[in-house]
Design a protein around this motif. Structure first.
Motif, PDB file in Angstrom:
ATOM      1  N   PRO A   1     -14.245  -8.842  11.660  1.00 28.93           N
ATOM      2  CA  PRO A   1     -15.159  -7.922  11.758  1.00 28.93           C
ATOM      3  C   PRO A   1     -15.012  -6.642  10.798  1.00 28.93           C
ATOM      4  CG  PRO A   1     -13.459  -7.487  13.565  1.00 28.93           C
ATOM      5  CD  PRO A   1     -13.317  -8.794  12.694  1.00 28.93           C
ATOM      6  N   GLY A   2     -13.999  -6.656   9.881  1.00 34.11           N
ATOM      7  CA  GLY A   2     -13.874  -5.637   8.848  1.00 34.11           C
ATOM      8  C   GLY A   2     -14.717  -5.691   7.765  1.00 34.11           C
TER       9      GLY A   2
ATOM     10  N   LEU B   1      -5.324 -11.161  15.017  1.00 32.95           N
ATOM     11  CA  LEU B   1      -4.018 -10.477  14.974  1.00 32.95           C
ATOM     12  C   LEU B   1      -2.987 -11.624  15.332  1.00 32.95           C
ATOM     13  CD1 LEU B   1      -4.426  -6.922  16.334  1.00 32.95           C
ATOM     14  CD2 LEU B   1      -3.765  -7.528  13.755  1.00 32.95           C
ATOM     15  N   VAL B   2      -3.205 -12.212  16.538  1.00 37.69           N
ATOM     16  CA  VAL B   2      -2.298 -13.342  16.867  1.00 37.69           C
ATOM     17  C   VAL B   2      -2.258 -14.473  15.801  1.00 37.69           C
ATOM     18  CG1 VAL B   2      -2.009 -15.266  18.557  1.00 37.69           C
ATOM     19  CG2 VAL B   2      -2.629 -12.942  19.435  1.00 37.69           C
ATOM     20  N   ALA B   3      -3.074 -14.611  15.464  1.00 38.71           N
ATOM     21  CA  ALA B   3      -3.387 -15.899  14.279  1.00 38.71           C
ATOM     22  C   ALA B   3      -2.070 -15.363  13.262  1.00 38.71           C
ATOM     23  CB  ALA B   3      -4.556 -16.098  13.791  1.00 38.71           C
TER      24      ALA B   3
ATOM     25  N   MET C   1       0.754  -0.968  -0.044  1.00 40.27           N
ATOM     26  CA  MET C   1       0.063   0.106  -0.018  1.00 40.27           C
ATOM     27  C   MET C   1       0.746   1.321   0.167  1.00 40.27           C
ATOM     28  SD  MET C   1      -3.157  -0.735   2.463  1.00 40.27           S
ATOM     29  CE  MET C   1      -2.655  -2.395   3.366  1.00 40.27           C
ATOM     30  N   ASP C   2       1.974   1.236   0.797  1.00 42.16           N
ATOM     31  CA  ASP C   2       2.830   2.536   0.926  1.00 42.16           C
ATOM     32  C   ASP C   2       3.526   2.754  -0.602  1.00 42.16           C
ATOM     33  OD1 ASP C   2       2.164   2.671   3.611  1.00 42.16           O
ATOM     34  OD2 ASP C   2       4.143   1.680   4.044  1.00 42.16           O
ATOM     35  N   SER C   3       3.712   1.555  -1.327  1.00 44.94           N
ATOM     36  CA  SER C   3       4.463   1.859  -2.722  1.00 44.94           C
ATOM     37  C   SER C   3       3.492   2.371  -3.563  1.00 44.94           C
ATOM     38  CB  SER C   3       5.226   0.610  -3.070  1.00 44.94           C
ATOM     39  OG  SER C   3       4.186  -0.264  -3.450  1.00 44.94           O
ATOM     40  N   LYS C   4       2.212   1.908  -3.571  1.00 47.04           N
ATOM     41  CA  LYS C   4       1.321   2.522  -4.301  1.00 47.04           C
ATOM     42  C   LYS C   4       0.911   3.843  -4.147  1.00 47.04           C
ATOM     43  CE  LYS C   4      -1.015  -2.017  -5.082  1.00 47.04           C
ATOM     44  NZ  LYS C   4      -2.243  -2.639  -4.917  1.00 47.04           N
ATOM     45  N   TYR C   5       0.927   4.301  -2.953  1.00 50.95           N
ATOM     46  CA  TYR C   5       0.685   5.567  -2.424  1.00 50.95           C
ATOM     47  C   TYR C   5       1.798   6.586  -2.879  1.00 50.95           C
ATOM     48  CZ  TYR C   5       0.024  10.096   0.185  1.00 50.95           C
ATOM     49  OH  TYR C   5       0.038  11.362   0.712  1.00 50.95           O
ATOM     50  N   ALA C   6       3.186   6.359  -2.808  1.00 47.36           N
ATOM     51  CA  ALA C   6       4.291   6.831  -3.397  1.00 47.36           C
ATOM     52  C   ALA C   6       4.114   7.207  -4.692  1.00 47.36           C
ATOM     53  CB  ALA C   6       5.401   6.175  -2.823  1.00 47.36           C
ATOM     54  N   ALA C   7       3.618   6.021  -5.349  1.00 48.43           N
ATOM     55  CA  ALA C   7       3.922   6.266  -7.099  1.00 48.43           C
ATOM     56  C   ALA C   7       2.899   7.168  -7.356  1.00 48.43           C
ATOM     57  CB  ALA C   7       3.646   4.822  -7.497  1.00 48.43           C
ATOM     58  N   GLN C   8       1.534   6.859  -6.840  1.00 44.12           N
ATOM     59  CA  GLN C   8       0.650   8.174  -6.927  1.00 44.12           C
ATOM     60  C   GLN C   8       0.972   9.398  -6.505  1.00 44.12           C
ATOM     61  OE1 GLN C   8      -3.327   7.067  -5.307  1.00 44.12           O
ATOM     62  NE2 GLN C   8      -3.635   9.370  -4.587  1.00 44.12           N
ATOM     63  N   GLN C   9       1.685   9.551  -5.713  1.00 46.28           N
ATOM     64  CA  GLN C   9       2.205  11.061  -5.234  1.00 46.28           C
ATOM     65  C   GLN C   9       3.232  11.589  -6.318  1.00 46.28           C
ATOM     66  OE1 GLN C   9      -0.490  11.231  -3.314  1.00 46.28           O
ATOM     67  NE2 GLN C   9       0.521  13.015  -2.736  1.00 46.28           N
TER      68      GLN C   9
ATOM     69  N   LEU D   1      -2.306 -18.882   4.786  1.00 43.31           N
ATOM     70  CA  LEU D   1      -3.701 -18.424   4.387  1.00 43.31           C
ATOM     71  C   LEU D   1      -4.062 -17.155   4.900  1.00 43.31           C
ATOM     72  CD1 LEU D   1      -6.385 -19.157   3.249  1.00 43.31           C
ATOM     73  CD2 LEU D   1      -7.167 -20.092   5.449  1.00 43.31           C
ATOM     74  N   LEU D   2      -3.368 -16.499   6.225  1.00 43.60           N
ATOM     75  CA  LEU D   2      -3.664 -15.193   6.523  1.00 43.60           C
ATOM     76  C   LEU D   2      -2.086 -14.872   7.385  1.00 43.60           C
ATOM     77  CD1 LEU D   2      -5.538 -13.074   7.772  1.00 43.60           C
ATOM     78  CD2 LEU D   2      -5.493 -14.276   9.771  1.00 43.60           C
ATOM     79  N   ASN D   3      -1.643 -13.870   6.775  1.00 49.61           N
ATOM     80  CA  ASN D   3      -0.506 -13.132   7.592  1.00 49.61           C
ATOM     81  C   ASN D   3      -0.755 -12.197   8.411  1.00 49.61           C
ATOM     82  OD1 ASN D   3      -0.363 -10.853   5.801  1.00 49.61           O
ATOM     83  ND2 ASN D   3       0.501 -12.061   4.088  1.00 49.61           N
ATOM     84  N   TYR D   4       0.216 -11.584   9.057  1.00 48.84           N
ATOM     85  CA  TYR D   4       0.062 -10.517   9.881  1.00 48.84           C
ATOM     86  C   TYR D   4      -0.450  -9.029   9.278  1.00 48.84           C
ATOM     87  CZ  TYR D   4       0.502  -7.238  13.802  1.00 48.84           C
ATOM     88  OH  TYR D   4       0.109  -6.373  14.942  1.00 48.84           O
ATOM     89  N   SER D   5      -0.053  -8.756   7.882  1.00 47.86           N
ATOM     90  CA  SER D   5      -0.593  -7.750   7.287  1.00 47.86           C
ATOM     91  C   SER D   5      -2.021  -7.754   6.961  1.00 47.86           C
ATOM     92  CB  SER D   5       0.390  -7.510   6.054  1.00 47.86           C
ATOM     93  OG  SER D   5       1.822  -7.196   6.446  1.00 47.86           O
ATOM     94  N   GLN D   6      -2.044  -9.012   6.399  1.00 48.28           N
ATOM     95  CA  GLN D   6      -3.599  -9.247   6.062  1.00 48.28           C
ATOM     96  C   GLN D   6      -4.457  -9.275   7.234  1.00 48.28           C
ATOM     97  OE1 GLN D   6      -2.753 -13.240   4.359  1.00 48.28           O
ATOM     98  NE2 GLN D   6      -3.123 -12.222   2.250  1.00 48.28           N
ATOM     99  N   ALA D   7      -4.007  -9.683   8.501  1.00 46.46           N
ATOM    100  CA  ALA D   7      -4.906  -9.670   9.452  1.00 46.46           C
ATOM    101  C   ALA D   7      -5.003  -8.112  10.105  1.00 46.46           C
ATOM    102  CB  ALA D   7      -4.035 -10.558  10.696  1.00 46.46           C
ATOM    103  N   LEU D   8      -4.175  -7.448   9.951  1.00 46.79           N
ATOM    104  CA  LEU D   8      -4.298  -5.864  10.266  1.00 46.79           C
ATOM    105  C   LEU D   8      -5.361  -5.093   9.419  1.00 46.79           C
ATOM    106  CD1 LEU D   8      -0.645  -4.691  10.863  1.00 46.79           C
ATOM    107  CD2 LEU D   8      -2.551  -4.611  12.546  1.00 46.79           C
ATOM    108  N   VAL D   9      -5.309  -5.647   8.244  1.00 45.04           N
ATOM    109  CA  VAL D   9      -6.250  -4.996   7.116  1.00 45.04           C
ATOM    110  C   VAL D   9      -7.581  -5.505   7.327  1.00 45.04           C
ATOM    111  CG1 VAL D   9      -6.708  -4.816   4.724  1.00 45.04           C
ATOM    112  CG2 VAL D   9      -4.347  -4.514   5.355  1.00 45.04           C
TER     113      VAL D   9
END
Length: 187
Positions: free
Chosen positions: A57-58, A120-122, A1-9, A138-146
């Motif tokens: 819940p998201g 988040l723990v999973a 996500m950060d790289s996409k935002y940087a490219a957009q800017q 199947l689920l990494n930490y970044s995906q869990a946050l999102v």
């Protein structure tokens, strides 16, 4: 996500400073066929194969990939340089999304909600194990946050100014599922 935002800017700065003729299309979560890297398709496969039993819940804004492509093509003629458009369609919670996946695939959707801290723990444990044992979790930490976020957006500007289609997400899910079956991701 950060790289996409940087490219957009970077692109928007080139529009401002150099008159670079660019329009930015920001797609939401795209659904459709030809998902060769199993981005969104991974969620469909996991639900279809019953590997996904729990809900976060998201939620997200979901869009048919072909509608995003049409918005991008239309932007070449209709979008003024420097404009940014959200190419999306429908805001759904994960419960709503997976209910539609179940409807399309004929399977029982995941229905057990989990608290955010367990997700988040999973995700953290899966990420550590995947790194140590060299597998794709199947689920990494970044995906869990999102997955805990509610990423709801309005595509009204793209619909009005770029004449972006708003195809029913069921059509996108059906096209994605048919492709996943044909490519044998879903047995």
């Amino acid at each position: 996500m950060d790289s996409k935002y940087a490219a957009q800017q970077y692109i928007l700065e080139a529009v401002r400073s150099e008159g670079f003729p660019a329009v930015v299309i920001c797609p939401t979560f795209m659904i459709g066929p030809n998902d060769v890297n199993l981005g969104s398709g991974q969620m469909i496969v996991a639900a279809y194969t019953q590997k996904l039993r729990f809900l976060s819940p998201g939620g997200k804004n979901f869009v048919y990939v072909r509608d995003v492509a049409q918005a991008a093509v239309n932007a070449l003629q209709l979008g003024p340089p420097g404009e940014t458009y959200i190419a999306g369609n429908i805001n759904l919670t994960y419960r709503q999304f997976f209910a539609l996946v179940g409807e399309i695939t004929g399977t029982t959707p995941p229905h057990l909600p989990l608290p955010g801290w367990i997700i988040l723990v999973a995700g953290f444990v899966s990420s550590v194990l995947a790194t140590l044992l060299h597998f794709r979790p199947l689920l990494n930490y970044s995906q869990a946050l999102v997955s805990l976020d509610t990423q709801f957006y309005s595509p009204a500007k793209a619909v009005e100014e770029l004449h972006m289609p708003q195809t029913d997400i069921r059509i996108a899910l059906k096209a994605a599922f048919e492709w996943l079956r044909r490519e044998q991701y879903c047995p």
